[in-house]
Enzyme design. Structure first.
Site, PDB file in Angstrom:
ATOM      1  N   ASP A  25       0.836  -1.191  -0.106  1.00  0.00           N
ATOM      2  CA  ASP A  25      -0.056   0.123   0.023  1.00  0.00           C
ATOM      3  C   ASP A  25       0.846   1.117  -0.017  1.00  0.00           C
ATOM      4  O   ASP A  25       1.393   1.437   1.083  1.00  0.00           O
ATOM      5  CB  ASP A  25      -0.899  -0.066   1.249  1.00  0.00           C
ATOM      6  CG  ASP A  25      -1.743   1.047   1.426  1.00  0.00           C
ATOM      7  OD1 ASP A  25      -1.680   2.052   0.563  1.00  0.00           O
ATOM      8  OD2 ASP A  25      -2.467   1.420   2.404  1.00  0.00           O
ATOM      9  N   LYS A  91       2.908  11.361  -3.291  1.00  0.00           N
ATOM     10  CA  LYS A  91       1.903  10.596  -4.313  1.00  0.00           C
ATOM     11  C   LYS A  91       1.206  11.610  -4.972  1.00  0.00           C
ATOM     12  O   LYS A  91       0.680  11.432  -6.197  1.00  0.00           O
ATOM     13  CB  LYS A  91       1.038   9.950  -3.379  1.00  0.00           C
ATOM     14  CG  LYS A  91       0.209   8.584  -3.938  1.00  0.00           C
ATOM     15  CD  LYS A  91      -0.454   7.952  -2.917  1.00  0.00           C
ATOM     16  CE  LYS A  91      -1.460   6.728  -3.481  1.00  0.00           C
ATOM     17  NZ  LYS A  91      -1.982   6.052  -2.609  1.00  0.00           N
ATOM     18  N   GLU A 188      -6.854   0.693  -4.604  1.00  0.00           N
ATOM     19  CA  GLU A 188      -7.128   0.534  -3.212  1.00  0.00           C
ATOM     20  C   GLU A 188      -8.465  -0.017  -2.461  1.00  0.00           C
ATOM     21  O   GLU A 188      -8.424  -0.910  -1.856  1.00  0.00           O
ATOM     22  CB  GLU A 188      -6.559   2.133  -2.370  1.00  0.00           C
ATOM     23  CG  GLU A 188      -5.140   2.189  -2.663  1.00  0.00           C
ATOM     24  CD  GLU A 188      -4.864   3.698  -2.582  1.00  0.00           C
ATOM     25  OE1 GLU A 188      -5.582   4.431  -2.032  1.00  0.00           O
ATOM     26  OE2 GLU A 188      -3.778   4.081  -2.790  1.00  0.00           O
ATOM     27  N   ASP A 210     -12.962   5.101   1.584  1.00  0.00           N
ATOM     28  CA  ASP A 210     -11.452   5.096   2.066  1.00  0.00           C
ATOM     29  C   ASP A 210     -11.045   6.656   2.185  1.00  0.00           C
ATOM     30  O   ASP A 210     -11.248   7.271   1.244  1.00  0.00           O
ATOM     31  CB  ASP A 210     -10.751   4.442   0.861  1.00  0.00           C
ATOM     32  CG  ASP A 210      -9.069   4.655   1.175  1.00  0.00           C
ATOM     33  OD1 ASP A 210      -8.875   5.363   2.463  1.00  0.00           O
ATOM     34  OD2 ASP A 210      -8.410   4.050   0.568  1.00  0.00           O
TER      35      ASP A 210
HETATM   36  P1  ADP Z   1      -3.019   7.364   3.272  1.00  0.00           P
HETATM   37  O1  ADP Z   1      -3.806   5.959   2.504  1.00  0.00           O
HETATM   38  O2  ADP Z   1      -3.144   8.587   2.577  1.00  0.00           O
HETATM   39  O3  ADP Z   1      -1.506   7.184   3.394  1.00  0.00           O
HETATM   40  P2  ADP Z   1      -3.859   6.455   5.951  1.00  0.00           P
HETATM   41  O4  ADP Z   1      -4.947   5.585   5.763  1.00  0.00           O
HETATM   42  O5  ADP Z   1      -2.697   5.950   6.549  1.00  0.00           O
HETATM   43  O6  ADP Z   1      -3.373   7.529   4.735  1.00  0.00           O
HETATM   44  O7  ADP Z   1      -4.475   7.604   7.052  1.00  0.00           O
HETATM   45  C1  ADP Z   1      -3.583   8.650   7.525  1.00  0.00           C
HETATM   46  C2  ADP Z   1      -4.427   9.600   8.183  1.00  0.00           C
HETATM   47  O8  ADP Z   1      -5.471   8.970   8.909  1.00  0.00           O
HETATM   48  C3  ADP Z   1      -3.903  10.781   8.672  1.00  0.00           C
HETATM   49  O9  ADP Z   1      -4.527  11.964   8.176  1.00  0.00           O
HETATM   50  C4  ADP Z   1      -3.910  10.500  10.127  1.00  0.00           C
HETATM   51  O10 ADP Z   1      -4.106  11.782  10.764  1.00  0.00           O
HETATM   52  C5  ADP Z   1      -5.492   9.919  10.277  1.00  0.00           C
HETATM   53  N1  ADP Z   1      -5.494   9.004  11.648  1.00  0.00           N
HETATM   54  C6  ADP Z   1      -4.489   8.013  12.037  1.00  0.00           C
HETATM   55  N2  ADP Z   1      -5.140   7.686  13.119  1.00  0.00           N
HETATM   56  C7  ADP Z   1      -6.190   8.410  13.409  1.00  0.00           C
HETATM   57  C8  ADP Z   1      -7.311   8.451  14.568  1.00  0.00           C
HETATM   58  N3  ADP Z   1      -7.132   7.600  15.572  1.00  0.00           N
HETATM   59  N4  ADP Z   1      -8.307   9.352  14.425  1.00  0.00           N
HETATM   60  C9  ADP Z   1      -8.243  10.243  13.530  1.00  0.00           C
HETATM   61  N5  ADP Z   1      -7.507  10.198  12.376  1.00  0.00           N
HETATM   62  C10 ADP Z   1      -6.371   9.318  12.480  1.00  0.00           C
HETATM   63 MG    MG Z   2      -4.537   4.715   1.921  1.00  0.00          MG
END
Ligand code: ADP
Ligand code: MG
Length: 623
Positions: A25, A91, A188, A210
Site C-alpha cells: 500500500d 503521491k 485501493e 476510504d
Molecule cells: P494514506 O492512505 O493517505 O497514506 P492512511 O490511511 O494511513 O493514509 O491515513 C492517514 C490519516 O489517518 C492521517 O491523516 C492520520 O491523521 C489519520 N488518522 C490515523 N489515526 C487516526 C485516529 N485515531 N483518528 C483520526 N485520524 C487518524
Molecule cells: Mg490509504
C-alpha cells in the site's frame, strides 16, 4: 503419532517452492507491506516492530557525507527542522505536471516543472516523484526480503481508484526503479474488498469508503461468488485527514486571534499538533492544543463538538461524492449491503457516524483500517504468484472517463464508456470517407462530450496501406484494449487486407480529479446542446459525403445526362452546399435527401452502364 499433512494436487506448493509475493500500500501519508504467511495475510513489521512506514524521504547535503537520505520515521522527525528537503505526500505529484498538483504552493518543499513533469528541488539535486517513491518502495522491499530471508518475486501495488494512465505508469516506473517486479496494480478500495470479501464470504453490493491522509476514494462493488466487480468509483484525490488537520489548525488560530500566516516550519508544527489533537479526539471528548511558536505559547482546549463543527464541511464533501458515485452505479443507498471503512481517517467517530447515518447501517470496521488495503493486496499477490488456489480470482476495476475516437466533423464516437470494468477490449468498425483513400488518421480522445474539441486528446496515429477502394467499402476495425493496470492500447486493422497499426497510450501527464469532475459536470450540463450540435455535424458530414460522391459521379459519367438534367442536379448541389453552411440539422437533412432523390435516375443509368462502385453502390447500402 502426528499425522502427515497432505494437500490436494495443485493446491499448494512445497514451502521451498513458494515465491515471496507481497502487497504494498503505497500511501500518501503511510505505506505498508503485507504478505500471506501460513495462509493468513499480515503486515510485515520493521526491526522496531512497526508496520507503518511514513511516506517521507529527507535528502541531505551530499557534501556533508552520510547516506544522502533518510526514509520513514527518521525523515518525519526531521521535517520540522528541514521542511525544504523533506518530501512528504509525494503521491500527489506522481504522473503530474507542476500545474496539475493541487495546492502546490502550500507544500513545504519546492516543486519545479521539468518538461511537463513535477520535480522536487532538494539540497541533493532535483528528484522526480518516481525516485522519491522508489526510496519508499525499496525500503519495503528490503523489509520483506529480510522477513523471508529470500528474494522478492513480485508485488501487487495499490493505487487510488482515480489514478489515470500517467499516474499508474509513474507508479510502475517507481517500482521498477526500486527493483520490484510489479505483478499488478490494483485499486485501493478493491484491495480492501478482497481483504473483507475473502474473510467474510458474503455476497452483495458494497461501498468502500476510504478516507486516508490525502485522498478520498469511494467505490461501489458487487461481490458474487468470490468475484469482485467495481460498479463505479469516485472521490477526491485532494481531500483527506490532512485537510482535517488544516481545518483544526485554522480554527485554533482564529480562536486565538492569530491571523499572520506562519512560515513553513511553524506551519509544520501547527499541523502536527492539530493531527495529534484530532487523533486524540477519536478516543476522548476533549484535548488541549499546545504549541510554542517563536517563544509564544498557544494553548486551546478543543472539544469533540468543536472539532466536528470546524470539519463538518469536509465530511459533507465526502458524502456528496458518495451520492454521485451511487448515481453512476445506478444503485440506491438502501441496496448497499455493507460499507467497508478504509484509511486512518475513518477512525474519526464523526466520520463513522456520518457514513452510518447516510447508509442507514453501521459500517464494517473489524479489520484495521490502516492495514486493510495492504492485506488485500497481499492476498492478491499471493494468488498471482501461484501460491494459492485463488489464482483465478477475477478482479474487475473501472475506467473513470469514456474513451473514444474522432470521426468526421470532429465528433466523438465513444468506444469504451465511462465506468466500464477493466480489463476490457472493445471494437468498432469504421470506414473510409473518400474514394481511393489509403490512409486513416486516428485520434484517440477521453471525455464525456460529443465534440472532440470538448474532450481531451490522448493520442494520434495513422493506419497506412489501405488498398484503394470506393468510399465506404473499407472495413476498419478499431479495438480499444484497457489492461488490468488501466493502461490503454488502440489498434486499427483493415479487415480485407489485414494492414494494421497500433499505439500504446501513455499520456505525458494526467488529469486532476477537478478536471475529471469538471468534464463530467460539463457533459451533464450540456447534454442537450451537445445532441443538437452532434445532429448538425452529422447532417453536415452526410451532406458533404453526398456532394463529394455526386461530384465524382458527374466527373466520371456526366455524359449520361441531358443539359437540363445536369442543370437540375447542379442546382440541387448548390442548394445543399448553401444550406449545409447556414441551415439547421433538419434543413441540411432535407436538402441532402432532395439531392439523393434528384440523382436517383442518374444513378440507375450509371448502374446500367455497368459501373458497380461509387455513388450507386453506396446509395443502395444507404437506403
Ligand atoms: P494514506 O492512505 O493517505 O497514506 P492512511 O490511511 O494511513 O493514509 O491515513 C492517514 C490519516 O489517518 C492521517 O491523516 C492520520 O491523521 C489519520 N488518522 C490515523 N489515526 C487516526 C485516529 N485515531 N483518528 C483520526 N485520524 C487518524
Ligand atoms: Mg490509504
Amino acid at each position: 503419532m502426528a499425522l502427515l499433512q497432505i494437500s490436494e494436487p495443485g493446491q499448494s506448493l512445497d514451502p521451498h517452492q513458494r515465491r515471496v509475493a507481497v502487497g504494498i500500500d503505497l500511501g500518501t501519508t503511510h505505506s505498508l507491506v503485507a504478505a500471506v504467511r501460513h495462509g493468513v495475510a499480515e503486515c510485515l513489521p520493521d526491526a522496531q516492530g512497526r508496520v507503518i512506514l511514513p511516506s517521507v524521504v529527507r535528502y541531505t547535503d551530499p557534501a556533508q557525507g552520510g547516506a544522502g537520505r533518510q526514509i520513514g520515521y527518521e525523515a518525519l522527525a526531521a521535517q520540522v527542522d528541514d521542511p525544504a528537503n523533506t518530501v512528504s505526500s509525494v503521491k500527489r505529484l506522481m504522473g503530474r505536471s507542476r500545474a496539475q498538483v493541487v495546492d502546490v504552493d502550500k507544500l513545504p518543499y519546492r516543486v519545479l516543472d521539468d518538461g511537463g513533469m513535477a520535480v522536487i528541488d532538494t539540497v541533493a539535486g532535483r528528484k522526480t516523484p518516481m525516485e522519491v517513491s522508489a526510496e519508499i518502495l525499496a525500503t519495503l522491499r528490503f523489509r520483506a526480503e529480510d522477513s523471508f530471508d529470500d528474494e522478492l518475486y513480485g508485488a501487487v501495488i495499490t493505487v487510488p481508484a482515480y489514478f489515470d494512465d500517467a499516474q499508474r505508469q509513474a507508479t510502475k516506473d517507481a517500482a521498477q526503479l526500486a527493483g520490484i517486479n510489479v505483478l499488478r496494480l490494483i485499486n485501493e478500495p478493491t484491495a480492501a474488498a478482497i481483504a473483507y470479501g475473502l474473510d467474510n464470504g458474503s455476497e452483495g453490493i458494497y461501498a468502500v469508503y476510504d478516507l486516508g491522509g490525502g485522498t478520498f476514494d469511494i467505490s461501489i462493488l458487487r461481490l458474487t461468488q468470490g468475484v469482485f466487480e467495481v460498479l463505479a468509483t469516485g472521490g477526491d484525490s485532494a481531500l483527506g485527514g490532512d485537510d482535517y488537520d488544516q481545518a483544526l489548525a485554522g480554527w485554533v488560530l482564529r480562536q486565538q486571534g492569530v491571523d499572520a500566516v506562519p512560515d513553513a516550519s511553524a506551519r509544520a508544527v501547527l499541523q502536527r499538533e492539530a493531527r495529534r489533537i484530532k487523533e486524540t479526539l477519536s478516543g476522548a471528548d476533549s484535548a488541549v492544543f499546545q504549541v510554542s511558536l517563536g517563544g509564544q505559547t498557544i494553548e486551546q482546549t478543543v472539544t469533540a463538538a468543536d472539532f466536528e463543527t470546524c470539519t463538518a464541511e469536509l465530511t459533507a464533501r465526502t458524502l456528496s461524492a458518495v451520492r454521485k458515485v451511487l448515481r453512476d452505479a445506478g444503485v440506491r443507498r438502501d441496496e448497499v449491503q455493507g460499507v467497508v471503512l478504509v484509511g486512518g481517517s475513518t477512525r474519526m467517530p464523526v466520520v463513522r457516524r456520518a457514513v452510518g447515518e447516510f447508509f442507514g447501517r453501521d459500517p464494517l470496521v473489524n479489520l484495521n483500517p490502516d492495514e486493510v488495503v495492504a492485506l488485500g493486496a497481499a492476498i492478491q499477490a499471493n494468488a498471482l504468484a501461484g501460491n494459492s488456489r485463488a489464482g483465478d480470482l477475477l478482479l474487475l476495476d473501472v475506467i473513470p472517463l469514456s474513451l473514444g475516437i474522432e470521426t468526421m466533423g470532429g465528433l466523438v464516437e465513444r468506444i469504451v464508456p465511462r465506468n466500464s470494468t477493466i480489463p476490457t477490449a472493445r471494437a468498432q468498425d469504421f470506414t473510409t470517407y473518400q474514394d481511393g483513400q489509403t490512409a486513416l488518421a486516428l485520434h484517440v480522445v477521453q471525455g464525456e462530450r460529443d465534440l472532440v474539441a470538448d474532450c481531451r486528446s490522448l493520442a494520434r496515429f495513422t493506419l497506412r496501406g489501405i488498398p484503394p477502394m470506393a468510399a465506404g467499402a473499407a472495413r476498419i476495425r478499431v479495438t480499444f484494449t484497457v489492461d488490468a493496470d488501466g493502461l490503454l492500447s488502440v489498434s486499427a486493422r483493415e479487415q480485407g487486407s489485414g494492414v494494421e497499426a497500433r499505439i500504446e497510450v501513455k499520456p505525458a501527464y494526467g488529469l486532476s480529479d477537478e478536471q475529471i469532475a469538471a468534464m463530467l459536470q460539463d457533459s451533464f450540463a450540456t447534454a442537450q446542446q451537445d445532441m443538437q450540435a452532434r445532429a448538425l455535424v452529422e447532417a453536415r458530414v452526410d451532406a458533404d459525403r453526398m456532394l463529394v460522391a455526386t461530384r465524382s459521379a458527374l466527373a466520371a459519367d456526366g455524359d449520361l445526362l441531358s443539359a437540363a438534367e445536369r442543370e437540375a442536379i447542379d442546382a440541387l448541389m448548390q442548394g445543399l452546399a448553401q444550406v449545409a453552411k447556414e441551415g439547421t440539422a433538419s434543413e441540411v437533412e432535407a436538402a441532402t435527401e432532395a439531392l439523393a432523390k434528384g440523382t436517383e435516375a442518374f444513378a440507375a443509368r450509371r448502374m446500367n452502364r455497368g459501373i458497380q462502385h461509387a455513388l450507386a453502390g453506396r446509395k443502395i447500402e444507404e437506403i
